[in-house]
Design a protein around this motif. Structure first.
Motif, mmCIF file in Angstrom:
data_model
loop_
_atom_site.group_PDB
_atom_site.id
_atom_site.type_symbol
_atom_site.label_atom_id
_atom_site.label_comp_id
_atom_site.label_asym_id
_atom_site.label_seq_id
_atom_site.Cartn_x
_atom_site.Cartn_y
_atom_site.Cartn_z
ATOM 1 N N ASN A 187 -6.135 9.049 1.389
ATOM 2 C CA ASN A 187 -7.012 7.996 1.912
ATOM 3 C C ASN A 187 -7.876 7.399 0.805
ATOM 4 O O ASN A 187 -8.018 6.178 0.701
ATOM 5 C CB ASN A 187 -7.917 8.550 3.015
ATOM 6 N N ASP A 188 -8.452 8.272 -0.024
ATOM 7 C CA ASP A 188 -9.292 7.786 -1.116
ATOM 8 C C ASP A 188 -8.489 6.926 -2.095
ATOM 9 O O ASP A 188 -8.996 5.925 -2.611
ATOM 10 C CB ASP A 188 -9.947 8.949 -1.854
ATOM 11 N N ASP A 189 -7.227 7.305 -2.342
ATOM 12 C CA ASP A 189 -6.388 6.531 -3.258
ATOM 13 C C ASP A 189 -6.079 5.136 -2.723
ATOM 14 O O ASP A 189 -5.974 4.184 -3.496
ATOM 15 C CB ASP A 189 -5.066 7.254 -3.526
ATOM 16 N N VAL A 190 -5.892 5.013 -1.422
ATOM 17 C CA VAL A 190 -5.477 3.712 -0.865
ATOM 18 C C VAL A 190 -6.629 2.948 -0.212
ATOM 19 O O VAL A 190 -6.420 1.866 0.327
ATOM 20 C CB VAL A 190 -4.289 3.862 0.123
ATOM 21 N N ARG A 191 -7.817 3.490 -0.284
ATOM 22 C CA ARG A 191 -8.970 2.835 0.343
ATOM 23 C C ARG A 191 -9.175 1.398 -0.167
ATOM 24 O O ARG A 191 -9.563 0.510 0.568
ATOM 25 C CB ARG A 191 -10.231 3.658 0.100
ATOM 26 N N GLY A 192 -8.880 1.160 -1.430
ATOM 27 C CA GLY A 192 -9.054 -0.173 -2.003
ATOM 28 C C GLY A 192 -7.833 -1.074 -1.873
ATOM 29 O O GLY A 192 -7.802 -2.169 -2.432
ATOM 30 N N VAL A 193 -6.814 -0.639 -1.137
ATOM 31 C CA VAL A 193 -5.582 -1.426 -1.008
ATOM 32 C C VAL A 193 -5.782 -2.573 -0.023
ATOM 33 O O VAL A 193 -6.221 -2.374 1.105
ATOM 34 C CB VAL A 193 -4.398 -0.531 -0.560
ATOM 35 N N GLY A 194 -5.431 -3.757 -0.476
ATOM 36 C CA GLY A 194 -5.464 -4.939 0.386
ATOM 37 C C GLY A 194 -4.087 -5.318 0.870
ATOM 38 O O GLY A 194 -3.939 -5.995 1.894
ATOM 39 N N THR A 195 -3.047 -4.885 0.135
ATOM 40 C CA THR A 195 -1.666 -5.207 0.510
ATOM 41 C C THR A 195 -0.759 -4.023 0.222
ATOM 42 O O THR A 195 -0.742 -3.499 -0.892
ATOM 43 C CB THR A 195 -1.145 -6.437 -0.278
ATOM 44 N N PHE A 196 -0.011 -3.622 1.245
ATOM 45 C CA PHE A 196 1.030 -2.607 1.092
ATOM 46 C C PHE A 196 2.361 -3.332 0.924
ATOM 47 O O PHE A 196 2.715 -4.184 1.758
ATOM 48 C CB PHE A 196 1.103 -1.704 2.330
ATOM 49 N N LEU A 197 3.080 -3.042 -0.147
ATOM 50 C CA LEU A 197 4.413 -3.575 -0.399
ATOM 51 C C LEU A 197 5.390 -2.460 -0.055
ATOM 52 O O LEU A 197 5.382 -1.406 -0.697
ATOM 53 C CB LEU A 197 4.553 -3.982 -1.867
ATOM 54 N N LEU A 198 6.227 -2.682 0.965
ATOM 55 C CA LEU A 198 7.012 -1.593 1.544
ATOM 56 C C LEU A 198 8.479 -1.931 1.660
ATOM 57 O O LEU A 198 8.838 -3.053 2.030
ATOM 58 C CB LEU A 198 6.491 -1.291 2.958
ATOM 59 N N GLY A 199 9.311 -0.938 1.399
ATOM 60 C CA GLY A 199 10.705 -1.049 1.766
ATOM 61 C C GLY A 199 10.823 -0.875 3.278
ATOM 62 O O GLY A 199 9.893 -0.396 3.937
ATOM 63 N N ARG A 200 11.960 -1.257 3.851
ATOM 64 C CA ARG A 200 12.143 -1.201 5.298
ATOM 65 C C ARG A 200 11.940 0.209 5.861
ATOM 66 O O ARG A 200 11.232 0.407 6.845
ATOM 67 C CB ARG A 200 13.527 -1.717 5.695
ATOM 68 N N ARG A 201 12.560 1.197 5.250
ATOM 69 C CA ARG A 201 12.452 2.562 5.795
ATOM 70 C C ARG A 201 11.016 3.073 5.757
ATOM 71 O O ARG A 201 10.549 3.706 6.703
ATOM 72 C CB ARG A 201 13.398 3.506 5.056
ATOM 73 N N MET A 202 10.311 2.823 4.673
ATOM 74 C CA MET A 202 8.924 3.272 4.579
ATOM 75 C C MET A 202 8.068 2.564 5.623
ATOM 76 O O MET A 202 7.215 3.174 6.276
ATOM 77 C CB MET A 202 8.371 3.031 3.172
#
Length: 193
Positions: free
Chosen positions: A37-52
């Motif tokens: 959670n702490d690592d991704v707290r500053g994420v504004g956009t998740f770039l994801l493959g379909r399975r993920m």
């Protein structure tokens, strides 16, 4: 400029899922979940493959009442971020009930580089194949791995090394190690170069 981050949980032998696609051995305890959670707290956009994306989309509708605080915390982080799903096979209508989510047919390095340059919040790469493309293009600023004390003997590797658009070799600098409950080890790297 935003940080581009790749984080994943993996087995000791380097797999994010076993041969049957299971990853039940990587259910994080509260300490690991809190670190993620702490690592991704500053994420504004998740770039994801379909399975993920198919795994993570449950966080859009998950009932978090009565769940531990770390669950609600991640749900809030996920729900407040934009998502870009890279897939050649997904239909647009499959995203109809997915808030803040758009479809891209291919991973365009220049587009992602531009997105990172103009973003005021971080980008997170989700999925080993997508991460391999981003790493090969020199887009990734940080790699975080939570290594579980289990050997699964095969499956989906944490790094899709050997794919046509993946780096053949990537030198990393270890910048942090941390031990978690249950023998999980957190490793943080920065690409050299």
């Amino acid at each position: 400029m935003a940080r581009v981050y790749y984080g994943n949980q993996m087995s000791l032998d380097g797999y994010v899922a076993d041969r049957e696609g299971r990853f039940d051995w990587a259910m994080p305890g509260e300490d690991v979940h809190s670190a993620i959670n702490d690592d991704v707290r500053g994420v504004g956009t998740f770039l994801l493959g379909r399975r993920m994306w198919e795994v993570l989309r449950a966080w859009d509708v998950m009932d978090i009442d009565g769940e531990p605080e770390v669950i609600g915390d991640f749900a809030a982080i996920w729900r407040s971020a934009d998502k870009v799903v890279f897939s050649r096979t997904l239909d647009e209508d499959e995203l109809a009930d997915a808030p803040r989510t758009r479809l891209a047919r291919r991973f365009d390095v220049d587009e992602v580089r531009g997105l990172a340059a103009s973003a005021d919040r971080d980008l997170s790469i989700g999925g080993p194949e997508l991460a391999a493309q981003a790493l090969a293009a020199g887009l990734v600023d940080e790699v975080a791995l939570w290594t579980y004390p289990v050997v699964v003997g095969g499956g989906t590797p944490a790094f899709a090394i050997g794919a046509d658009d993946a780096p053949g070799r990537l030198d990393l600098e270890l910048v942090e190690t941390r031990r978690y409950d249950g023998g999980v080890v957190g490793l943080r790297y920065r690409p050299r170069g």
